[in-house]
Motif scaffolding. Structure first.
Motif, PDB file in Angstrom:
ATOM      1  N   GLU A 121       9.656  77.668  18.480  1.00 29.89           N
ATOM      2  CA  GLU A 121      11.103  77.531  18.341  1.00 29.89           C
ATOM      3  C   GLU A 121      11.787  77.894  19.653  1.00 29.89           C
ATOM      4  N   GLN A 122      12.895  77.201  19.918  1.00 30.98           N
ATOM      5  CA  GLN A 122      13.751  77.522  21.053  1.00 30.98           C
ATOM      6  C   GLN A 122      15.142  77.849  20.521  1.00 30.98           C
ATOM      7  N   HIS A 123      15.632  79.028  20.862  1.00 39.48           N
ATOM      8  CA  HIS A 123      16.963  79.462  20.431  1.00 39.48           C
ATOM      9  C   HIS A 123      17.907  79.343  21.630  1.00 39.48           C
ATOM     10  N   CYS A 124      18.867  78.448  21.547  1.00 42.78           N
ATOM     11  CA  CYS A 124      19.829  78.297  22.644  1.00 42.78           C
ATOM     12  C   CYS A 124      21.095  79.063  22.280  1.00 42.78           C
ATOM     13  N   CYS A 125      21.120  80.324  22.665  1.00 49.60           N
ATOM     14  CA  CYS A 125      22.284  81.175  22.396  1.00 49.60           C
ATOM     15  C   CYS A 125      22.173  82.424  23.252  1.00 49.60           C
ATOM     16  N   GLY A 126      23.251  83.158  23.342  1.00 42.79           N
ATOM     17  CA  GLY A 126      23.215  84.431  24.034  1.00 42.79           C
ATOM     18  C   GLY A 126      22.639  85.504  23.139  1.00 42.79           C
ATOM     19  N   LEU A 127      22.059  86.535  23.729  1.00 46.61           N
ATOM     20  CA  LEU A 127      21.503  87.636  22.943  1.00 46.61           C
ATOM     21  C   LEU A 127      22.565  88.314  22.093  1.00 46.61           C
ATOM     22  N   GLU A 128      23.801  88.303  22.580  1.00 45.13           N
ATOM     23  CA  GLU A 128      24.889  88.942  21.834  1.00 45.13           C
ATOM     24  C   GLU A 128      25.167  88.242  20.504  1.00 45.13           C
ATOM     25  N   ASP A 129      24.731  86.985  20.391  1.00 47.16           N
ATOM     26  CA  ASP A 129      24.955  86.201  19.174  1.00 47.16           C
ATOM     27  C   ASP A 129      23.665  85.904  18.417  1.00 47.16           C
ATOM     28  N   PHE A 130      22.588  86.578  18.765  1.00 48.02           N
ATOM     29  CA  PHE A 130      21.284  86.289  18.162  1.00 48.02           C
ATOM     30  C   PHE A 130      21.023  87.236  16.994  1.00 48.02           C
ATOM     31  N   TYR A 131      20.748  86.643  15.845  1.00 48.11           N
ATOM     32  CA  TYR A 131      20.456  87.410  14.626  1.00 48.11           C
ATOM     33  C   TYR A 131      19.091  86.978  14.097  1.00 48.11           C
ATOM     34  N   PRO A 132      18.039  87.684  14.477  1.00 48.91           N
ATOM     35  CA  PRO A 132      16.680  87.281  14.107  1.00 48.91           C
ATOM     36  C   PRO A 132      16.340  87.645  12.666  1.00 48.91           C
ATOM     37  N   PRO A 133      15.332  86.977  12.096  1.00 50.93           N
ATOM     38  CA  PRO A 133      14.871  87.342  10.753  1.00 50.93           C
ATOM     39  C   PRO A 133      14.170  88.697  10.765  1.00 50.93           C
ATOM     40  N   SER A 134      14.081  89.312   9.606  1.00 52.79           N
ATOM     41  CA  SER A 134      13.444  90.626   9.491  1.00 52.79           C
ATOM     42  C   SER A 134      11.921  90.519   9.562  1.00 52.79           C
ATOM     43  N   GLU A 135      11.303  91.531  10.138  1.00 55.43           N
ATOM     44  CA  GLU A 135       9.841  91.682  10.187  1.00 55.43           C
ATOM     45  C   GLU A 135       9.152  90.388  10.626  1.00 55.43           C
ATOM     46  N   HIS A 136       9.571  89.881  11.752  1.00 53.17           N
ATOM     47  CA  HIS A 136       9.148  88.544  12.198  1.00 53.17           C
ATOM     48  C   HIS A 136       8.296  88.570  13.471  1.00 53.17           C
ATOM     49  N   TYR A 137       8.622  89.467  14.413  1.00 50.77           N
ATOM     50  CA  TYR A 137       7.988  89.442  15.736  1.00 50.77           C
ATOM     51  C   TYR A 137       7.036  90.627  15.934  1.00 50.77           C
ATOM     52  N   ASP A 138       5.906  90.344  16.557  1.00 50.52           N
ATOM     53  CA  ASP A 138       4.988  91.403  16.968  1.00 50.52           C
ATOM     54  C   ASP A 138       5.396  91.991  18.319  1.00 50.52           C
ATOM     55  N   LEU A 139       6.076  91.179  19.123  1.00 50.94           N
ATOM     56  CA  LEU A 139       6.597  91.656  20.410  1.00 50.94           C
ATOM     57  C   LEU A 139       7.899  90.936  20.721  1.00 50.94           C
ATOM     58  N   VAL A 140       8.882  91.709  21.159  1.00 52.68           N
ATOM     59  CA  VAL A 140      10.109  91.148  21.735  1.00 52.68           C
ATOM     60  C   VAL A 140      10.140  91.576  23.194  1.00 52.68           C
ATOM     61  N   TRP A 141      10.132  90.589  24.084  1.00 51.09           N
ATOM     62  CA  TRP A 141      10.072  90.856  25.534  1.00 51.09           C
ATOM     63  C   TRP A 141      11.427  90.504  26.155  1.00 51.09           C
ATOM     64  N   LEU A 142      12.044  91.486  26.806  1.00 52.17           N
ATOM     65  CA  LEU A 142      13.333  91.280  27.478  1.00 52.17           C
ATOM     66  C   LEU A 142      13.188  91.635  28.947  1.00 52.17           C
ATOM     67  N   GLN A 143      13.103  90.626  29.791  1.00 54.12           N
ATOM     68  CA  GLN A 143      12.957  90.888  31.226  1.00 54.12           C
ATOM     69  C   GLN A 143      14.086  90.241  32.008  1.00 54.12           C
ATOM     70  N   TRP A 144      14.740  91.041  32.820  1.00 50.37           N
ATOM     71  CA  TRP A 144      15.849  90.595  33.675  1.00 50.37           C
ATOM     72  C   TRP A 144      16.906  89.844  32.873  1.00 50.37           C
ATOM     73  N   VAL A 145      17.288  90.437  31.733  1.00 50.36           N
ATOM     74  CA  VAL A 145      18.292  89.784  30.891  1.00 50.36           C
ATOM     75  C   VAL A 145      19.299  90.772  30.300  1.00 50.36           C
ATOM     76  N   ILE A 146      18.915  92.042  30.127  1.00 47.62           N
ATOM     77  CA  ILE A 146      19.833  92.995  29.504  1.00 47.62           C
ATOM     78  C   ILE A 146      21.058  93.271  30.371  1.00 47.62           C
ATOM     79  N   ILE A 147      20.967  92.947  31.653  1.00 46.07           N
ATOM     80  CA  ILE A 147      22.108  93.184  32.553  1.00 46.07           C
ATOM     81  C   ILE A 147      23.324  92.353  32.170  1.00 46.07           C
ATOM     82  N   TYR A 148      23.121  91.317  31.375  1.00 48.86           N
ATOM     83  CA  TYR A 148      24.231  90.440  30.987  1.00 48.86           C
ATOM     84  C   TYR A 148      24.897  90.857  29.685  1.00 48.86           C
TER      85      TYR A 148
END
Length: 232
Positions: A121-148
């Motif tokens: 899947e590709q999610h085209c949205c900003g992290l501020e508007d992202f609402y993921p499903p519960s208990e879905h990911y084994d890893l969430v990787w955020l690199q060079w993005v939290i600055i925004y």
């Protein structure tokens, strides 16, 4: 309007963050004009990609011993530099998230077949508007993005991502830190590089556990130090 939480003390930056639409529109417009290349994704430092991916792979090898390898989320994925060079080497499937459709559209060509078939899947949205499903990911990787993210949206995002973790899952932030002040703003792209102290306070306010943190070794001295934060 929801009252916003701030951790940084810079009044000018706080005022900009409070104007949510302007803050995020500026960064989206900036990235829309960035070339869909590795060099573009790394702000002209494309020569760092090999060592960056190699160091991240070694780090993940130490952190994921008790984590399933079914699904990862690449936040700020761009054309898929990390999806291709790191996450698809470890996880069965990867989801990509980026605010720029042009970069995501380039991912299939950049990643190539058959690897891209495992990008589910590709999610085209900003992290501020992202609402993921519960208990879905084994890893969430955020690199060079939290600055925004504004402080407030950073805190609430971490809370949503924590709920999105499958049992044993982890959130890993890899980003530059400010050493001389609590934050260094860039008004051209609406970003802010935070200090280690500020990042720790944001993590604490979000209610997440900081499992481990360490600085990247052998990172160019002319750039802000790079640090990992492992959360759950």
């Amino acid at each position: 309007m929801t009252e916003q939480t701030f951790v940084i003390d810079d009044e000018k930056v706080k005022k900009m963050m409070a104007n949510r639409d302007e803050w995020y529109t500026k960064s989206k417009l900036y990235w829309k004009d960035v070339p869909s290349t590795v060099d573009g994704m790394l702000g002209g430092f494309g020569n760092l990609t090999f060592s960056d991916l190699q160091n991240s792979a070694v780090f993940l090898g130490k952190m994921l011993s008790n984590t399933n390898k079914k699904r990862a989320l690449d936040c700020g994925a761009g054309i898929g530099r990390i999806t291709k060079g790191l996450l698809l080497n470890i996880f069965e499937n990867v989801e990509m998230l980026d605010t720029c459709k042009g970069h995501l559209d380039q991912a299939k060509e950049y990643i190539g077949e058959p690897l891209f078939e495992r990008v589910t899947e590709q999610h085209c949205c900003g992290l501020e508007d992202f609402y993921p499903p519960s208990e879905h990911y084994d890893l969430v990787w955020l690199q060079w993005v939290i600055i925004y993210l504004s402080d407030h949206d950073f805190i609430t995002l971490l809370q949503r991502l924590q709920k999105s973790l499958a049992p044993g899952g982890l959130i890993i932030i890899k980003d530059n830190i400010s050493c001389d002040s609590d934050c260094i703003p860039d008004y051209d792209d609406s970003s802010v590089t935070r200090s280690h102290r500020v990042l720790q306070e944001i993590i604490s306010k979000a209610g997440l556990e900081l499992v481990h943190t360490q600085e990247e070794l052998n990172f160019p001295k002319e750039l802000y130090p790079l640090r990992y934060y492992v959360l759950k």
